[in-house]
Design a protein around this motif. Structure first.
Motif, PDB file in Angstrom:
ATOM      1  N   ASN A  27     -12.134   1.298 -10.336  1.00 32.59           N
ATOM      2  CA  ASN A  27     -11.729   0.771 -11.266  1.00 32.59           C
ATOM      3  C   ASN A  27     -11.122  -1.122 -11.022  1.00 32.59           C
ATOM      4  O   ASN A  27     -10.743  -0.889  -9.614  1.00 32.59           O
ATOM      5  CB  ASN A  27     -10.240   1.302 -11.805  1.00 32.59           C
ATOM      6  N   PRO A  28     -11.426  -1.601 -11.622  1.00 31.19           N
ATOM      7  CA  PRO A  28     -11.894  -3.454 -11.169  1.00 31.19           C
ATOM      8  C   PRO A  28      -9.553  -3.408 -11.035  1.00 31.19           C
ATOM      9  O   PRO A  28      -9.943  -4.128  -9.401  1.00 31.19           O
ATOM     10  CB  PRO A  28     -11.481  -4.546 -12.550  1.00 31.19           C
ATOM     11  N   PHE A  29      -8.908  -3.014 -11.579  1.00 31.48           N
ATOM     12  CA  PHE A  29      -7.498  -3.117 -10.894  1.00 31.48           C
ATOM     13  C   PHE A  29      -7.122  -2.606  -9.774  1.00 31.48           C
ATOM     14  O   PHE A  29      -6.835  -3.348  -9.062  1.00 31.48           O
ATOM     15  CB  PHE A  29      -6.518  -3.044 -11.862  1.00 31.48           C
ATOM     16  N   LEU A  30      -7.843  -1.707  -9.175  1.00 27.29           N
ATOM     17  CA  LEU A  30      -7.953  -0.752  -8.064  1.00 27.29           C
ATOM     18  C   LEU A  30      -8.716  -1.599  -7.012  1.00 27.29           C
ATOM     19  O   LEU A  30      -7.712  -2.174  -5.687  1.00 27.29           O
ATOM     20  CB  LEU A  30      -8.391   0.210  -7.662  1.00 27.29           C
ATOM     21  N   LEU A  31      -9.527  -2.524  -7.804  1.00 30.30           N
ATOM     22  CA  LEU A  31     -10.517  -3.041  -6.421  1.00 30.30           C
ATOM     23  C   LEU A  31      -9.175  -4.390  -5.818  1.00 30.30           C
ATOM     24  O   LEU A  31      -8.800  -5.419  -4.383  1.00 30.30           O
ATOM     25  CB  LEU A  31     -11.592  -4.190  -6.552  1.00 30.30           C
ATOM     26  N   ARG A  32      -8.480  -5.339  -6.692  1.00 27.69           N
ATOM     27  CA  ARG A  32      -8.120  -6.897  -7.321  1.00 27.69           C
ATOM     28  C   ARG A  32      -6.491  -6.068  -6.578  1.00 27.69           C
ATOM     29  O   ARG A  32      -6.580  -6.614  -5.131  1.00 27.69           O
ATOM     30  CB  ARG A  32      -7.533  -6.886  -8.610  1.00 27.69           C
ATOM     31  N   TYR A  33      -5.860  -4.949  -6.640  1.00 27.69           N
ATOM     32  CA  TYR A  33      -4.556  -4.902  -5.728  1.00 27.69           C
ATOM     33  C   TYR A  33      -4.280  -3.811  -5.148  1.00 27.69           C
ATOM     34  O   TYR A  33      -3.275  -3.468  -4.430  1.00 27.69           O
ATOM     35  CB  TYR A  33      -3.343  -4.455  -7.418  1.00 27.69           C
ATOM     36  N   GLU A  35      -4.960  -4.153  -2.091  1.00 29.89           N
ATOM     37  CA  GLU A  35      -4.168  -4.596  -0.052  1.00 29.89           C
ATOM     38  C   GLU A  35      -2.838  -4.189  -0.285  1.00 29.89           C
ATOM     39  O   GLU A  35      -1.927  -3.953   0.708  1.00 29.89           O
ATOM     40  CB  GLU A  35      -4.253  -5.755  -0.539  1.00 29.89           C
ATOM     41  N   HIS A  36      -2.226  -4.200  -1.466  1.00 31.29           N
ATOM     42  CA  HIS A  36      -1.114  -3.562  -2.361  1.00 31.29           C
ATOM     43  C   HIS A  36      -0.428  -2.184  -0.905  1.00 31.29           C
ATOM     44  O   HIS A  36      -0.074  -1.995  -0.930  1.00 31.29           O
ATOM     45  CB  HIS A  36      -0.279  -3.525  -3.596  1.00 31.29           C
ATOM     46  N   LEU A  37      -1.176  -1.271  -1.727  1.00 31.33           N
ATOM     47  CA  LEU A  37      -1.736  -0.163  -1.240  1.00 31.33           C
ATOM     48  C   LEU A  37      -1.290   0.335   0.080  1.00 31.33           C
ATOM     49  O   LEU A  37      -1.082   0.538   1.205  1.00 31.33           O
ATOM     50  CB  LEU A  37      -1.921   1.037  -1.857  1.00 31.33           C
ATOM     51  N   GLU A  38      -2.825  -0.390   0.677  1.00 32.94           N
ATOM     52  CA  GLU A  38      -3.130  -0.662   2.751  1.00 32.94           C
ATOM     53  C   GLU A  38      -2.164  -1.492   3.447  1.00 32.94           C
ATOM     54  O   GLU A  38      -2.480  -0.662   4.627  1.00 32.94           O
ATOM     55  CB  GLU A  38      -4.370  -1.571   2.313  1.00 32.94           C
ATOM     56  N   GLU A  39      -1.230  -1.820   2.441  1.00 35.47           N
ATOM     57  CA  GLU A  39      -0.466  -2.253   3.568  1.00 35.47           C
ATOM     58  C   GLU A  39       0.580  -1.243   3.867  1.00 35.47           C
ATOM     59  O   GLU A  39       0.771  -1.862   5.041  1.00 35.47           O
ATOM     60  CB  GLU A  39       0.793  -3.454   2.227  1.00 35.47           C
ATOM     61  N   VAL A  40       0.776   0.077   3.258  1.00 34.86           N
ATOM     62  CA  VAL A  40       1.406   1.111   3.992  1.00 34.86           C
ATOM     63  C   VAL A  40       0.636   1.524   4.540  1.00 34.86           C
ATOM     64  O   VAL A  40       1.044   3.165   5.300  1.00 34.86           O
ATOM     65  CB  VAL A  40       2.584   1.666   3.180  1.00 34.86           C
ATOM     66  N   GLN A  41      -0.601   1.572   5.071  1.00 38.59           N
ATOM     67  CA  GLN A  41      -0.943   2.332   5.871  1.00 38.59           C
ATOM     68  C   GLN A  41      -1.573   3.794   5.416  1.00 38.59           C
ATOM     69  O   GLN A  41      -0.547   4.466   6.297  1.00 38.59           O
ATOM     70  CB  GLN A  41      -1.825   2.384   7.416  1.00 38.59           C
ATOM     71  N   GLU A 118       2.201  19.917  -1.934  1.00 38.29           N
ATOM     72  CA  GLU A 118       1.285  19.005  -1.014  1.00 38.29           C
ATOM     73  C   GLU A 118       1.974  18.395  -0.051  1.00 38.29           C
ATOM     74  O   GLU A 118       3.277  18.349  -0.218  1.00 38.29           O
ATOM     75  CB  GLU A 118       1.130  18.190  -2.169  1.00 38.29           C
ATOM     76  N   GLU A 119       2.037  18.030   1.046  1.00 30.70           N
ATOM     77  CA  GLU A 119       2.433  16.868   1.556  1.00 30.70           C
ATOM     78  C   GLU A 119       2.782  15.573   0.479  1.00 30.70           C
ATOM     79  O   GLU A 119       1.647  15.204   0.134  1.00 30.70           O
ATOM     80  CB  GLU A 119       1.521  16.994   2.884  1.00 30.70           C
ATOM     81  N   PRO A 120       4.324  15.063   0.976  1.00 32.53           N
ATOM     82  CA  PRO A 120       4.100  13.736   0.581  1.00 32.53           C
ATOM     83  C   PRO A 120       2.815  12.103   0.531  1.00 32.53           C
ATOM     84  O   PRO A 120       2.692  12.884   1.823  1.00 32.53           O
ATOM     85  CB  PRO A 120       5.566  14.036   0.850  1.00 32.53           C
ATOM     86  N   PHE A 121       2.838  11.940   0.129  1.00 29.51           N
ATOM     87  CA  PHE A 121       1.811  10.189  -0.630  1.00 29.51           C
ATOM     88  C   PHE A 121       2.852   9.359  -0.052  1.00 29.51           C
ATOM     89  O   PHE A 121       3.639   8.875  -0.352  1.00 29.51           O
ATOM     90  CB  PHE A 121       1.396  10.479  -1.574  1.00 29.51           C
ATOM     91  N   GLN A 122       2.146   8.518   1.060  1.00 30.29           N
ATOM     92  CA  GLN A 122       2.658   7.407   0.832  1.00 30.29           C
ATOM     93  C   GLN A 122       1.747   6.022   0.077  1.00 30.29           C
ATOM     94  O   GLN A 122       2.175   4.873  -0.388  1.00 30.29           O
ATOM     95  CB  GLN A 122       1.090   6.369   2.047  1.00 30.29           C
ATOM     96  N   LEU A 155       3.238   2.977  -5.071  1.00 31.01           N
ATOM     97  CA  LEU A 155       2.666   3.726  -6.479  1.00 31.01           C
ATOM     98  C   LEU A 155       1.671   2.164  -7.352  1.00 31.01           C
ATOM     99  O   LEU A 155       2.735   1.564  -7.142  1.00 31.01           O
ATOM    100  CB  LEU A 155       3.734   4.104  -7.657  1.00 31.01           C
ATOM    101  N   LEU A 156       0.524   2.542  -7.674  1.00 33.79           N
ATOM    102  CA  LEU A 156      -0.580   0.926  -8.414  1.00 33.79           C
ATOM    103  C   LEU A 156       0.018   2.096  -9.875  1.00 33.79           C
ATOM    104  O   LEU A 156      -0.661   2.689 -10.095  1.00 33.79           O
ATOM    105  CB  LEU A 156      -1.492   0.722  -7.633  1.00 33.79           C
TER     106      LEU A 156
END
Ligand code: SAM
Length: 220
Positions: A27-33, A35-41, A118-122, A155-156
């Motif tokens: 998804n193009p929005f996934l690619l664009r944004y 980094e906002h999810l990546e920030e929380v490693q 499930e174990e919770p998600f970041q 969450l994105l």
């Protein structure tokens, strides 16, 4: 539409190949944004109502554990066949678990997810998921999703908004006011982008305009 009719409709859509929502690239929005999810490693990322989305694969190349939930077996079988992956299949009632390495799809109803399933998600990526849920179930959906996220988890969320007199969903129109109502009390919500994005398949269903919006939410 009650819950069971809804399930039958999704089965029918998959079996009749009425899956215009599926895109064969990330998804193009996934690619664009991303980094906002990546920030929380994130070490764990969740894709509710995942279909056979290739976003599962793209994210699994970046995050140790990626989990999707999908109601329809054909979607799950098609995903693994198309990705040329042979999954391990286990009975884990009320779900059946299809997994391979860090990638896992729970076959079953999202609303059957309990707090400890499930174990919770970041990180969570919701594309065409909230907007696939009928209005009367969206509060339950948001609450269930919140239970799957750690404090500080992100969450994105991608939603669509259109003139509801012209088309019945899904995808359902979910306006910013509703997104705020569903999520604002649980954390911080930010609108990242809104843009006109009326695809031909939805123009053919009667729409004259459609706005796609991307939100970033961080759980308190
Ligand atoms: C519009 S599709 C989006 C799929 C995916 N997110 C994507 O971007 O391609 C919604 C998916 O949710 C599934 N679904 C609908 N209700 C569900 C439920 N209660 N639990 C799990 N999956 C569900 C449908 O079978 C369908 O594959």
């Amino acid at each position: 539409m009650d819950k069971n009719n809804d399930h039958e409709e999704w089965e029918a859509r998959w079996n009749e190949d009425r899956i215009g929502f599926h895109i064969s690239r990330p998804n193009p929005f996934l690619l664009r944004y991303w980094e906002h999810l990546e920030e929380v490693q994130p070490s764990r990322c969740f894709l509710p109502l995942c279909g056979k989305s290739v976003d599962l694969v793209w994210i699994s190349e970046r995050v140790g554990t990626v989990v999707g939930v999908e109601l329809v077996e054909k979607a799950v079988q098609d995903f693994f066949r198309e990705q040329q992956i042979v999954p391990e299949i286990r009975e884990t009632p009320p779900f059946q678990t299809f997994s391979h390495g860090g990638l896992k799809i729970l076959l079953g109803d999202f609303f059957d997810l309990a707090s400890g399933t499930e174990e919770p998600f970041q990180a969570v990526f919701d594309r065409a998921s909230l907007v696939a849920i009928p209005e009367h179930l969206r509060i339950d959906y948001a609450q269930c999703l919140m239970k799957q996220m750690v404090k500080g988890g992100r969450l994105l969320l991608i939603c669509v908004d259109y003139d509801t007199s012209k088309m019945k969903g899904p995808p359902y129109s979910v306006k910013q006011t509703e997104v705020e109502r569903l999520f604002s009390s649980s954390g911080k919500l930010e609108l990242l982008e809104s843009r006109d994005n009326l695809e031909d398949r939805l123009r053919e269903r009667g729409l004259e305009w459609l706005t796609e919006s991307v939100y970033l939410f961080e759980k308190n």
